[in-house]
Design a protein around this motif. Structure first.
Motif, PDB file in Angstrom:
ATOM      1  N   GLU A 446      43.567  43.176  39.819  1.00 28.68           N
ATOM      2  CA  GLU A 446      44.913  43.533  39.364  1.00 28.68           C
ATOM      3  C   GLU A 446      45.925  42.998  40.377  1.00 28.68           C
ATOM      4  O   GLU A 446      45.566  42.584  41.464  1.00 28.68           O
ATOM      5  CB  GLU A 446      45.040  45.066  39.273  1.00 28.68           C
ATOM      6  CG  GLU A 446      44.705  45.730  40.613  1.00 28.68           C
ATOM      7  CD  GLU A 446      45.034  47.218  40.683  1.00 28.68           C
ATOM      8  OE1 GLU A 446      45.597  47.765  39.729  1.00 28.68           O
ATOM      9  OE2 GLU A 446      44.740  47.818  41.735  1.00 28.68           O
ATOM     10  N   GLU A 447      47.187  43.046  39.998  1.00 27.00           N
ATOM     11  CA  GLU A 447      48.228  42.689  40.964  1.00 27.00           C
ATOM     12  C   GLU A 447      48.265  43.750  42.051  1.00 27.00           C
ATOM     13  O   GLU A 447      48.226  44.951  41.761  1.00 27.00           O
ATOM     14  CB  GLU A 447      49.588  42.645  40.267  1.00 27.00           C
ATOM     15  CG  GLU A 447      49.990  41.265  39.778  1.00 27.00           C
ATOM     16  CD  GLU A 447      51.479  41.204  39.468  1.00 27.00           C
ATOM     17  OE1 GLU A 447      52.197  40.419  40.103  1.00 27.00           O
ATOM     18  OE2 GLU A 447      51.919  41.951  38.577  1.00 27.00           O
ATOM     19  N   ILE A 448      48.351  43.336  43.295  1.00 29.17           N
ATOM     20  CA  ILE A 448      48.342  44.332  44.376  1.00 29.17           C
ATOM     21  C   ILE A 448      49.674  44.410  45.131  1.00 29.17           C
ATOM     22  O   ILE A 448      49.839  45.247  45.998  1.00 29.17           O
ATOM     23  CB  ILE A 448      47.191  44.092  45.370  1.00 29.17           C
ATOM     24  CG1 ILE A 448      47.225  42.653  45.905  1.00 29.17           C
ATOM     25  CG2 ILE A 448      45.846  44.428  44.732  1.00 29.17           C
ATOM     26  CD1 ILE A 448      46.384  42.449  47.141  1.00 29.17           C
ATOM     27  N   TYR A 449      50.601  43.536  44.834  1.00 28.30           N
ATOM     28  CA  TYR A 449      51.960  43.649  45.386  1.00 28.30           C
ATOM     29  C   TYR A 449      52.005  43.559  46.913  1.00 28.30           C
ATOM     30  O   TYR A 449      52.900  44.128  47.547  1.00 28.30           O
ATOM     31  CB  TYR A 449      52.633  44.940  44.914  1.00 28.30           C
ATOM     32  CG  TYR A 449      52.436  45.190  43.438  1.00 28.30           C
ATOM     33  CD1 TYR A 449      53.004  44.325  42.496  1.00 28.30           C
ATOM     34  CD2 TYR A 449      51.662  46.254  42.965  1.00 28.30           C
ATOM     35  CE1 TYR A 449      52.803  44.514  41.136  1.00 28.30           C
ATOM     36  CE2 TYR A 449      51.454  46.448  41.610  1.00 28.30           C
ATOM     37  CZ  TYR A 449      52.031  45.580  40.697  1.00 28.30           C
ATOM     38  OH  TYR A 449      51.832  45.778  39.362  1.00 28.30           O
ATOM     39  N   GLY A 450      51.049  42.887  47.486  1.00 22.97           N
ATOM     40  CA  GLY A 450      51.052  42.734  48.932  1.00 22.97           C
ATOM     41  C   GLY A 450      49.746  42.108  49.373  1.00 22.97           C
ATOM     42  O   GLY A 450      49.117  41.379  48.594  1.00 22.97           O
ATOM     43  N   THR A 451      49.334  42.395  50.581  1.00 22.83           N
ATOM     44  CA  THR A 451      48.139  41.788  51.156  1.00 22.83           C
ATOM     45  C   THR A 451      47.171  42.882  51.584  1.00 22.83           C
ATOM     46  O   THR A 451      47.594  43.894  52.153  1.00 22.83           O
ATOM     47  CB  THR A 451      48.533  40.956  52.401  1.00 22.83           C
ATOM     48  OG1 THR A 451      49.614  40.080  52.069  1.00 22.83           O
ATOM     49  CG2 THR A 451      47.354  40.137  52.912  1.00 22.83           C
TER      50      THR A 451
END
Lengths: 669, 669
Positions: A446-451
């Motif tokens: 999924e998109e995780i919006y960061g690292t």
């Protein structure tokens, strides 16, 4: 510890001055003193006795005297300074009031109910109270127990909630909780899956939702204290060489600092932190101090996080207007935060009860020996002559650190003998992270919006936009903003085999709309000039804004956070001076609606030519976190420069004599 | 003077090493030693005895061993190093020849006549000879007399002539003359209106034209020596605190420097100046040195002036390829060019006769205590705990200064404990100026191509483009170039009131053409990653190129100087490693035609994915002179950074222990 005596001595002088009654030695731009805060409190509580009212002080600061009054006082500093006044923002019986308190008249000279949108600066006390609410909230206690956690290891903190189009708002904060148990780096152990909203007027939890139970990141590897870290240790470094005793190089007269050709006033404000005023440069040829900057400070800091999910979408902080850079300023550590030749000064702000709160060693001032070269030349082309002249660089730094929760902002203002003023911000501290089930990127679908920066830990992507209010008065207060365009031209002379060159075209900017600038590929130099002053050669006397750390916002312009942070839509704006336009995000930023920002003010498209003007510069950082930022970020720095450009007739450092170097003492001799 | 003993001691050790015969201690990347230069000369003159040939050495430098040979030697440094070879460029009987000399075989192993366009590096000797020609040229002597000047006060200097489409070229230079008489700042007193061309093969004046007699700028105010300047003096500054004795913090083993976790090889080359090789970082957790940079140097420096008139249009210098950054490197001044804790090293290059020329103290290495903060955090939110951890910043700087005529370039490479490498260039020295009749801008009715910076003196507008060759080997030599795009996205979840956010998209760049980048508004992070190595969490091990001082050329792309300087058309290029592609402007830059530049090599559009790659970064400055630049420019600086990004599992400075601070000794006790 180098020269503790000097520091103590200085402090005692400073302390005496600070607690002494208002005397003719008071500078009109001095920040409020502890006794003045007490006087303000006495005057306000006389009108609104706390026994009859619910009263909290949200902001107390100097109400700046009108600029002409300050300027005429400067011409005759033995005369009476303009009346000392304070701007006071209170919450009184659940309403915001704005007062002007006159300290000499000992009375409230203006008292206004604020009916607009947004709320004032938060107090530390109400945030602490809100942060403690979950610890007695039964559903939260149950959840903690269910999660197998120990409530005594839970620490909560508050976040502003922003504004997302709601027609009616309440003074609310979101509360986020963290788990210590084995670390003191709480930010890296968020207890997630829970939304807690606190009504801070009623001081009670107004909303509580538990959605899910993401894993709790481990404590191991998060502590950063030298006393707890385990091998392998990093290298141990040499300390900076200590400063010979007595060697400071600058002096304080009250809050006015003199160093080399520079002279400036240093203030401290609860909302914006350090304030540099009346910076002037002594021109040895003209035999006078020439004005450069009337007043500068960080007007706002906008930090939008880039995770649009339920628990995170609201995280779009305005650190000055919501929390207060001065309120969150921290005591500096001698020798490590500032070198051995630093002088430290204290700062004061008003607590919620109006009483002064002292922040010891809140700012430091020191000479920086960077190891750089101020100027040099080796001349090898003249027969039988060996010529080499080198001047090592030196500068004066004013530093404050504001730690707004997890992030530490190191704010520097650096004065150079060349006439330049450099502003820098260093970002360090701890990342804001999100707990996730992942321990390897391969698991992520999924998109995780960061690292993914540690097991179960996403460092969430975000920006920092630091907007400076720069009221330049270049050799006087009527100035113009000039764009120097670099323009490619064809070579017209047919005898010349070259085809092209560039030349400059100067454009004096007439109105606010033409001064809105996104810095990019366009080759243009930006200057503030005094159109009424010229050098002997006829060049316009000016200062150039040399950009650095440029980044532009990436949110949709009509998105709520960006409407509130619309002052970052351009890197540069120029406005006519207006005493009320100090805070780029507006006066009441908590839950603001963007109706009182720099972007709105400039819609009037006012004339800015040959007037007293203010430059607004936004330094920006897009921060895609990386593993190196865990558990403690190495300082990430950015800055910009104000550089004299045809301000002087010739190099102001030409006649700088070489320094007299000292030896390291050998006490055996 | 601090610790002269230490410096002397170091020198003597170093000197012994330098003059010792080639031993197993020689590092394969060591620059040629004086004895090696002499050996090269002996081998070449044996084949081409100067008694029978007109022979000049234009360039002698290390012929780098093949990369795999160096890498396998590194794995077993006790083994025999790869054969020592020299690349030698000579002019032999008016032709350019390129030789490879093998020092162990004591023979020329390759000897090639160069038949292409362009000429090799100029020698100091031929430039000096050309500069002296006018002083015996009758028409010039007459002109000097006619102008009322004294020939003994005239100093001449040479300029490269560029290439403007001529089909046939000769080795020629333009000669420009200056007048001292009352100053040593010759560049500010150009004797103008004369064009002098010298044929440097015949060593005679091939063209002499006098057009007009512009006024000669005054000597007054141009001298910059402390011994001659007159009041009012600038302020005298404190010197940097001297370093306690014995405190260096780094060590040399031959030419390999070790400091903190860093280790790198330091070389010196006649053409490019300082060369940093084999920079690696000791990863304490992995218990090994990890490769970061195989080799880096300034590949070319392009300085086009923007005056298209007869006397100036050709002024478009390529300082590395025409003049040699190493040849023009100058001896550094202890305490002023580099601080008291610096260690200095000598450099050698071959003179025109092939004999080694020593430049004492040509580079320095020192620990920088900038006064900045490496990292810090104050934790105020945990009840009853006072937590503050601060680490002051420190770094290691390698510095060289190249003074190519009027300009002094301060070249720094700075290693940080955080794993970053910062490159910086400081520009100082004297402007190149043009004599004009004007003493006030009101008198000017024509284009002046610069700024009136003193009476009768135009500081001519120009650019500096500094192109770095960065052969990064991130944790191994097969790397990829990655663009991390920051992309604005709409929020799709209807329950969320926020409208937008940004997220990252990684693009592995396949070929050279997709790696040509003009840095501007586009939000993108540029990285070199090792696609074969991942962190434990699965992130690609990488280093980020953090741009700074970006400027793009403004000349027409098809203009001759820009064709020759086409390697500046993009700020970033990436190529597959190719041993022969070292110099972005080509091998023979004097009068080059742009057929051997980075822009031409990359037309092949080679694959750069998962290969040994080289990054080329161009730092740029547009320089519109101002009066502050007269008579000596305050240093103008720029730089960029290579920053570890998911290279480490966590912050490499977390476990840095606080330094042990010393007191200033009090010998009275």
């Amino acid at each position: 510890m180098a020269s503790p005596l000097k520091i103590t001595l200085f402090f005692s002088i400073f302390a005496i001055f600070l607690v002494s009654p208002i005397t003719s030695k008071t500078h009109p731009l001095d920040s409020l003193t502890p006794s003045e805060f007490l006087l303000v409190r006495a005057i306000v509580t006389q009108s609104y006795p706390p026994s009859h009212h619910k009263l909290t002080f949200q902001y107390v600061g100097l109400e700046e005297p009108e600029k002409p009054l300050v300027k005429s006082w400067l011409l005759k500093p033995s005369s009476n300074p303009p009346p000392r006044q304070a701007l006071v923002v209170i919450r009184l019986n659940h309403q915001t009031r704005e007062l002007i308190v006159d300290l000499s008249k000992r009375s409230i000279v203006s008292d206004r109910l604020y009916g607009g949108s947004g709320y004032p600066l938060l107090t530390i006390e109400e945030q602490e109270a809100a942060a403690n609410l979950p610890l007695k909230h039964e559903p939260f206690l149950e959840s903690i127990k269910r999660r197998g956690l120990n409530i005594s290891e839970v620490v909560c903190s508050t976040q502003t909630i922003g504004w997302y189009g709601e027609l009616k708002t309440k003074r609310e904060l979101k509360v986020t909780c963290y788990y210590l148990n084995g670390t003191i780096n709480m930010y890296l152990r968020p207890i997630q899956g829970i939304t807690i909203v606190a009504d801070i007027e009623e001081m009670k939890i107004s909303e509580y939702t538990e959605r899910d139970v993401p894993p709790l990141p481990k404590a191991a590897g998060t502590d950063y204290r030298a006393s707890t870290i385990t091998p392998p240790f990093g290298p141990r470094f040499n300390a900076a060489p200590p400063t010979p005793s007595g060697q400071r190089g600058f002096k304080f007269d009250g809050n006015v600092v003199s160093w080399a050709n520079w002279k400036f006033h240093l203030g401290f404000d609860a909302r914006v932190g350090p304030v540099i005023s009346l910076a002037s440069f002594y021109d040895a040829d003209k035999k006078k101090h020439r004005q450069v900057m009337y007043r500068s400070f960080i007007s706002e800091l906008f930090v939008p996080y880039q995770d649009p999910t339920e628990e995170w979408y609201h995280v779009t902080f305005f650190d000055c207007g919501e929390f207060g850079f001065g309120i969150y300023a921290v005591s500096l550590e001698p020798l490590n935060d500032c070198p051995s030749n630093a002088v430290f000064v204290d700062g004061y702000y008003a607590g919620q009860d109006g009483k002064p709160v002292r922040v010891p060693d809140v700012m430091c001032v020191f000479e920086r020996h960077s190891g750089d070269v101020m100027w040099r030349h080796t001349e090898a082309e003249i027969p039988n002559q060996k010529i080499r002249e080198v001047r090592p660089d030196i500068s004066l730094v004013v530093r404050m650190v504001s730690t707004v929760g997890n992030y530490d902002y190191v704010l520097d203002c650096e004065f150079k003998p060349s006439g330049s003023i450099k502003f820098a911000v260093g970002l360090t501290g701890v990342l804001e992270v999100k707990a996730v089930p992942y321990t390897h990127t391969d698991q992520i679908r999924e998109e995780i919006y960061g690292t993914l920066i540690a097991d179960n830990t996403i460092g969430v992507s975000h920006d920092h936009f630091v907007t400076y209010h720069l009221d330049l008065d270049i050799d006087g207060d009527t100035n113009s903003f000039m764009k120097t365009h670099l323009i490619t031209k064809p070579v017209s002379d047919k005898k010349i085999p070259r085809k092209s060159y560039w030349n400059v075209e100067h454009e004096i900017v007439k109105t606010e709309s033409d001064a809105k600038i996104q810095i990019g590929l366009d080759p243009v130099e930006l200057l503030v000039v005094n159109p009424n002053k010229k050098t002997k050669l006829g060049n316009k006397v000016g200062y150039r804004l040399v950009p650095g750390s440029v980044a532009s916002p990436l949110l949709a312009t009509d998105d709520y956070p960006q409407t509130r942070g619309a002052f970052t839509n351009y890197n540069v704006w120029v406005t006519p001076y207006n005493k009320s336009e100090k805070w780029a995000g507006g006066r009441y930023v908590d839950q603001s609606r963007g109706d009182d920002t720099l972007a709105v003010w400039t819609e009037k498209n006012r004339n800015i030519e040959n007037r007293d003007i203010v430059v607004w510069y936004t330094m920006g950082f897009h921060h895609v976190p990386c593993q190196e930022d865990f558990p403690m970020m190495p300082t990430l720095s950015g800055g910009f420069e104000l550089k004299p450009t045809n301000f002087f007739e010739y190099s102001p450092v030409l006649k700088t004599l070489p320094p007299q170097h000292l030896n390291w003492p050998d006490c055996t001799k």
